[in-house]
Design an enzyme around this catalytic site. Structure first.
Site, PDB file in Angstrom:
ATOM      1  N   TYR A   1     -12.361  -2.640  -3.748  1.00 19.16           N
ATOM      2  CA  TYR A   1     -12.882  -2.817  -2.393  1.00 19.16           C
ATOM      3  C   TYR A   1     -14.412  -2.783  -2.360  1.00 19.16           C
ATOM      4  CZ  TYR A   1      -8.276  -2.529  -0.123  1.00 19.16           C
ATOM      5  OH  TYR A   1      -6.998  -2.779   0.317  1.00 19.16           O
TER       6      TYR A   1
ATOM      7  N   HIS B   1      -2.045  -5.565   1.603  1.00 21.61           N
ATOM      8  CA  HIS B   1      -3.317  -6.270   1.460  1.00 21.61           C
ATOM      9  C   HIS B   1      -3.032  -7.671   0.948  1.00 21.61           C
ATOM     10  CE1 HIS B   1      -7.369  -7.371   0.169  1.00 21.61           C
ATOM     11  NE2 HIS B   1      -6.788  -7.848  -0.910  1.00 21.61           N
TER      12      HIS B   1
ATOM     13  N   ASN C   1      -2.120   0.249   6.716  1.00 23.05           N
ATOM     14  CA  ASN C   1      -1.624  -1.011   7.277  1.00 23.05           C
ATOM     15  C   ASN C   1      -0.697  -1.784   6.335  1.00 23.05           C
ATOM     16  OD1 ASN C   1      -3.558  -1.992   5.545  1.00 23.05           O
ATOM     17  ND2 ASN C   1      -4.488  -3.402   7.010  1.00 23.05           N
TER      18      ASN C   1
ATOM     19  N   GLU D   1      -9.467 -11.127  -7.388  1.00 21.67           N
ATOM     20  CA  GLU D   1      -8.564 -10.000  -7.173  1.00 21.67           C
ATOM     21  C   GLU D   1      -7.381 -10.018  -8.152  1.00 21.67           C
ATOM     22  OE1 GLU D   1      -9.478  -9.272  -2.420  1.00 21.67           O
ATOM     23  OE2 GLU D   1      -7.467  -9.879  -3.031  1.00 21.67           O
TER      24      GLU D   1
ATOM     25  N   LYS E   1       0.822  -1.212   0.000  1.00 21.11           N
ATOM     26  CA  LYS E   1       0.000   0.000   0.000  1.00 21.11           C
ATOM     27  C   LYS E   1       0.863   1.272   0.000  1.00 21.11           C
ATOM     28  CE  LYS E   1      -3.940  -2.282   2.278  1.00 21.11           C
ATOM     29  NZ  LYS E   1      -5.011  -2.134   3.300  1.00 21.11           N
TER      30      LYS E   1
HETATM   31  P1  CMP Z   1      -7.340  -4.828   3.585  1.00 21.56           P
HETATM   32  O1  CMP Z   1      -6.860  -6.208   3.813  1.00 21.56           O
HETATM   33  O2  CMP Z   1      -6.708  -4.079   2.465  1.00 21.56           O
HETATM   34  O3  CMP Z   1      -8.927  -4.859   3.343  1.00 21.56           O
HETATM   35  C1  CMP Z   1      -9.764  -3.784   3.691  1.00 21.56           C
HETATM   36  C2  CMP Z   1      -9.051  -2.694   4.437  1.00 21.56           C
HETATM   37  O4  CMP Z   1      -9.885  -1.788   5.146  1.00 21.56           O
HETATM   38  C3  CMP Z   1      -8.191  -3.318   5.526  1.00 21.56           C
HETATM   39  O5  CMP Z   1      -7.099  -3.967   4.926  1.00 21.56           O
HETATM   40  C4  CMP Z   1      -7.872  -2.091   6.379  1.00 21.56           C
HETATM   41  O6  CMP Z   1      -6.739  -1.391   5.923  1.00 21.56           O
HETATM   42  C5  CMP Z   1      -9.089  -1.181   6.161  1.00 21.56           C
HETATM   43  N1  CMP Z   1      -9.882  -1.032   7.378  1.00 21.56           N
HETATM   44  C6  CMP Z   1     -10.087   0.126   8.038  1.00 21.56           C
HETATM   45  N2  CMP Z   1     -10.867  -0.061   9.092  1.00 21.56           N
HETATM   46  C7  CMP Z   1     -11.167  -1.385   9.145  1.00 21.56           C
HETATM   47  C8  CMP Z   1     -11.933  -2.203  10.011  1.00 21.56           C
HETATM   48  N3  CMP Z   1     -12.577  -1.705  11.073  1.00 21.56           N
HETATM   49  N4  CMP Z   1     -12.027  -3.535   9.749  1.00 21.56           N
HETATM   50  C9  CMP Z   1     -11.397  -4.059   8.660  1.00 21.56           C
HETATM   51  N5  CMP Z   1     -10.664  -3.326   7.786  1.00 21.56           N
HETATM   52  C10 CMP Z   1     -10.541  -2.011   8.036  1.00 21.56           C
END
Ligand code: CMP
Length: 140
Positions: free
Chosen positions: A50, A116, A113, A127, A10
């Site tokens: 998403y 992904h 974070n 995906e 990311k």
């Molecule tokens: P990712 O695996 O990319 O999939 C969805 C993303 O939403 C997740 O990582 C997080 O970076 C983001 N996100 C933000 N808030 C939440 C939450 N409460 N629960 C899950 N994903 C979240």
């Protein structure tokens, strides 16, 4: 089973200049990069990727973050690639991620974070196809 998974490094991790460190973790875990592309996602592209989260309260912030800079997108292949990749990433919330995982080491928040990864074979297939044509996926 031999699996494929979609990985995205990311914008926060690209900005921290840790693409190579993350690739190194994939390779040491036996995951092979079979397709890769760096890309600045458009808003429409990030929203489409998403789409399952469209109704979640964090959707707008997630999309804003994902288009805040370039991402590095790769398809990975290996034995149990989906679980191996998820173990390398650690928990979605870096505060809960185990020491030594990518998110514990490089992520700042649940929004920023670092990485992904697909969560199941069906989502991995969707995906990977979202970003790569079959002709762009190498056999190796
Ligand atoms: P990712 O695996 O990319 O999939 C969805 C993303 O939403 C997740 O990582 C997080 O970076 C983001 N996100 C933000 N808030 C939440 C939450 N409460 N629960 C899950 N994903 C979240």
């Amino acid at each position: 089973a031999l699996e494929r998974t979609l990985s995205i490094i990311k914008p926060d991790a690209v900005a921290k200049n840790v693409i190579g460190e993350i690739y190194s973790r994939f390779e040491k875990a036996g995951l092979k990069i079979i397709a890769a592309r760096m890309k600045q996602l458009s808003r429409a592209e990030a929203e489409g990727f998403y789409a399952v989260h469209r109704e979640r309260p964090f959707f707008k912030a997630l999309v804003d973050f994902m288009i805040s800079g370039p991402v590095m997108i790769q398809a990975l292949q290996g034995e149990n690639a989906i679980a191996v990749h998820r173990d390398l990433m650690g928990a979605t919330d870096p505060k809960k991620a185990a020491p030594g995982t990518i998110r514990a080491d490089f992520a700042d928040s649940i929004d920023a974070n670092a990485v992904h990864g697909s969560d199941a074979p069906e989502t991995a297939q969707v995906e990977i196809a979202y970003f790569f044509a079959s002709s762009e996926i190498t056999a190796r």
